[in-house]
Scaffold this motif. Structure first.
Motif, PDB file in Angstrom:
ATOM      1  N   LYS A  58       1.380  -0.961   0.208  1.00  0.00           N
ATOM      2  CA  LYS A  58      -0.007   0.073  -0.241  1.00  0.00           C
ATOM      3  C   LYS A  58       1.447   0.965   0.253  1.00  0.00           C
ATOM      4  N   VAL A  59       1.982   1.174   0.760  1.00  0.00           N
ATOM      5  CA  VAL A  59       3.016   2.556   0.532  1.00  0.00           C
ATOM      6  C   VAL A  59       3.354   2.696  -0.659  1.00  0.00           C
ATOM      7  N   TYR A  60       3.627   2.087  -1.086  1.00  0.00           N
ATOM      8  CA  TYR A  60       4.836   1.560  -2.773  1.00  0.00           C
ATOM      9  C   TYR A  60       3.643   2.501  -2.924  1.00  0.00           C
ATOM     10  N   THR A  61       2.135   1.988  -3.668  1.00  0.00           N
ATOM     11  CA  THR A  61       1.756   2.634  -4.620  1.00  0.00           C
ATOM     12  C   THR A  61       0.353   3.629  -3.855  1.00  0.00           C
ATOM     13  N   ARG A  62       0.752   4.400  -2.324  1.00  0.00           N
ATOM     14  CA  ARG A  62       0.471   6.112  -2.064  1.00  0.00           C
ATOM     15  C   ARG A  62       1.061   6.345  -1.965  1.00  0.00           C
ATOM     16  N   LEU A  63       2.428   6.328  -1.825  1.00  0.00           N
ATOM     17  CA  LEU A  63       3.049   7.326  -1.254  1.00  0.00           C
ATOM     18  C   LEU A  63       3.206   8.393  -2.060  1.00  0.00           C
ATOM     19  N   HIS A  64       2.755   8.872  -3.131  1.00  0.00           N
ATOM     20  CA  HIS A  64       2.641   9.976  -3.858  1.00  0.00           C
ATOM     21  C   HIS A  64       1.665  10.251  -3.593  1.00  0.00           C
ATOM     22  N   THR A  65       1.000  10.170  -2.478  1.00  0.00           N
ATOM     23  CA  THR A  65      -0.431  10.845  -1.599  1.00  0.00           C
ATOM     24  C   THR A  65      -0.488  11.206  -0.219  1.00  0.00           C
ATOM     25  N   PHE A  66       1.266  11.188   0.155  1.00  0.00           N
ATOM     26  CA  PHE A  66       2.256  11.617   1.326  1.00  0.00           C
ATOM     27  C   PHE A  66       2.683  13.398   0.827  1.00  0.00           C
ATOM     28  N   ARG A  67       1.080  14.407   2.271  1.00  0.00           N
ATOM     29  CA  ARG A  67       1.431  15.810   1.766  1.00  0.00           C
ATOM     30  C   ARG A  67       2.564  15.695   2.908  1.00  0.00           C
ATOM     31  N   ALA A  68       4.000  15.276   3.147  1.00  0.00           N
ATOM     32  CA  ALA A  68       4.327  16.232   4.196  1.00  0.00           C
ATOM     33  C   ALA A  68       3.430  17.312   5.640  1.00  0.00           C
ATOM     34  N   GLU A  69       2.221  16.388   5.921  1.00  0.00           N
ATOM     35  CA  GLU A  69       1.353  17.979   6.482  1.00  0.00           C
ATOM     36  C   GLU A  69       2.457  17.340   7.929  1.00  0.00           C
ATOM     37  N   LYS A 147       5.327 -19.882  -5.676  1.00  0.00           N
ATOM     38  CA  LYS A 147       5.748 -19.318  -6.429  1.00  0.00           C
ATOM     39  C   LYS A 147       4.711 -18.118  -5.355  1.00  0.00           C
ATOM     40  N   ASP A 148       5.129 -17.312  -4.558  1.00  0.00           N
ATOM     41  CA  ASP A 148       4.611 -16.419  -3.425  1.00  0.00           C
ATOM     42  C   ASP A 148       3.978 -15.700  -4.349  1.00  0.00           C
ATOM     43  N   VAL A 149       2.990 -15.722  -2.773  1.00  0.00           N
ATOM     44  CA  VAL A 149       1.781 -14.804  -3.577  1.00  0.00           C
ATOM     45  C   VAL A 149       1.833 -13.100  -3.943  1.00  0.00           C
ATOM     46  N   ALA A 150       2.726 -12.785  -3.735  1.00  0.00           N
ATOM     47  CA  ALA A 150       3.686 -11.537  -3.809  1.00  0.00           C
ATOM     48  C   ALA A 150       3.963 -11.435  -5.810  1.00  0.00           C
ATOM     49  N   THR A 151       4.950 -12.324  -5.327  1.00  0.00           N
ATOM     50  CA  THR A 151       5.378 -12.398  -6.774  1.00  0.00           C
ATOM     51  C   THR A 151       4.321 -12.567  -8.216  1.00  0.00           C
ATOM     52  N   ALA A 156       0.179 -10.721 -12.175  1.00  0.00           N
ATOM     53  CA  ALA A 156      -0.824  -9.874 -12.637  1.00  0.00           C
ATOM     54  C   ALA A 156      -1.343  -8.281 -12.772  1.00  0.00           C
ATOM     55  N   HIS A 157      -0.052  -7.895 -11.663  1.00  0.00           N
ATOM     56  CA  HIS A 157      -0.070  -6.408 -11.910  1.00  0.00           C
ATOM     57  C   HIS A 157      -1.659  -6.036 -11.071  1.00  0.00           C
ATOM     58  N   VAL A 158      -1.747  -6.565  -9.814  1.00  0.00           N
ATOM     59  CA  VAL A 158      -3.290  -6.739  -8.976  1.00  0.00           C
ATOM     60  C   VAL A 158      -2.147  -6.473  -7.116  1.00  0.00           C
ATOM     61  N   SER A 159      -2.947  -6.438  -6.687  1.00  0.00           N
ATOM     62  CA  SER A 159      -2.731  -6.103  -4.910  1.00  0.00           C
ATOM     63  C   SER A 159      -2.258  -7.536  -4.875  1.00  0.00           C
ATOM     64  N   VAL A 160      -1.568  -7.953  -2.937  1.00  0.00           N
ATOM     65  CA  VAL A 160      -1.667  -9.134  -2.863  1.00  0.00           C
ATOM     66  C   VAL A 160      -3.052  -9.553  -2.398  1.00  0.00           C
ATOM     67  N   SER A 161      -3.311  -8.796  -1.634  1.00  0.00           N
ATOM     68  CA  SER A 161      -4.617  -9.459  -0.550  1.00  0.00           C
ATOM     69  C   SER A 161      -5.787  -9.920  -2.782  1.00  0.00           C
ATOM     70  N   ALA A 162      -5.722  -8.712  -3.114  1.00  0.00           N
ATOM     71  CA  ALA A 162      -6.166  -9.532  -4.257  1.00  0.00           C
ATOM     72  C   ALA A 162      -5.788 -10.756  -4.538  1.00  0.00           C
ATOM     73  N   MET A 163      -4.793 -10.952  -5.464  1.00  0.00           N
ATOM     74  CA  MET A 163      -4.267 -12.075  -5.935  1.00  0.00           C
ATOM     75  C   MET A 163      -4.427 -13.628  -4.854  1.00  0.00           C
ATOM     76  N   LYS A 164      -3.950 -13.251  -2.943  1.00  0.00           N
ATOM     77  CA  LYS A 164      -4.909 -13.823  -2.056  1.00  0.00           C
ATOM     78  C   LYS A 164      -6.548 -14.472  -2.103  1.00  0.00           C
ATOM     79  N   MET A 165      -7.765 -13.741  -2.937  1.00  0.00           N
ATOM     80  CA  MET A 165      -8.938 -13.305  -3.034  1.00  0.00           C
ATOM     81  C   MET A 165      -8.710 -14.780  -4.398  1.00  0.00           C
ATOM     82  N   ARG A 166      -8.243 -14.704  -5.036  1.00  0.00           N
ATOM     83  CA  ARG A 166      -8.045 -15.575  -6.217  1.00  0.00           C
ATOM     84  C   ARG A 166      -7.854 -16.495  -6.630  1.00  0.00           C
TER      85      ARG A 166
END
Length: 184
Positions: A58-69, A147-151, A156-166
């Motif tokens: 999540k951090v990796y994909t949302r780091l651009h939302t960090f506004r340094a407030e 293969k591990d879930v993260a790989t 598949a270009h999806v989140s780990v939780s989406a892959m776990k659900m698949r």
């Protein structure tokens, strides 16, 4: 002498440059602290480790939302807290069946002889053949190619939780097919 940069400077540089080494620096600084926070919420080291990885995805994909407030560490631990609370909420909604009740439920079935490895392999292959091609490939890559879930999620270009659900859906489908073939 090694130059030490603030978290906020590293985050800003990562957002602008997408240099993986910068993200690795943030990960190295906070991985243990995030894991410890997860462990305090979840009380299960294995689950805490899984959720630590989820949080850093999540951090990796949302780091651009960090506004340094606020400080980066504050932002990260708020994200960690809300993620863990969400996981706890999900865990509370799961239903668990005691092993005693499973024994009672299965006592009516005639116990089959222990199958040989070849027979079990044949049954698994027969079950897999009845799944969709996508589910077959997913289960084979996860369990046969190990293969591990993260790989898998990354590929598949999806989140780990989406892959776990698949994976869960594919396994559930395989169980349903297997169950219907056993009862027929």
């Amino acid at each position: 002498m090694k130059q030490v940069h603030s978290d906020e400077a590293i985050v800003a540089a990562f957002v602008s440059q997408k240099d993986e080494r910068l993200f690795a620096e943030i990960y190295n600084r906070y991985q243990l602290k995030v894991f410890q926070s997860c462990l305090q919420f979840l009380h299960d080291p294995e689950e805490a480790l899984d959720q630590t990885q989820e949080i850093f995805c999540k951090v990796y994909t949302r780091l651009h939302t960090f506004r340094a407030e606020a400080k980066f560490s504050t932002w990260l631990f708020v994200l960690t807290r809300y993620h863990c609370l969400s996981v706890l909420d999900t865990l509370k909604r799961r239903t668990f069946v005691s092993l005693d009740s499973i024994g009672e439920m299965t006592s009516g079935y005639v116990q089959q002889e222990e199958l040989t490895l070849d027979e079990r392999w044949f049954q698994a292959e027969r079950t897999l053949d009845q799944l969709s091609v996508q589910d077959q490939q997913l289960l084979r890559r996860r369990y046969l190619a190990n293969k591990d879930v993260a790989t898998l999620a990354n590929e598949a270009h999806v989140s780990v939780s989406a892959m776990k659900m698949r994976l869960k859906r594919a396994r559930d489908q395989a169980r349903a097919i297997r169950h219907s073939s056993v009862t027929n």
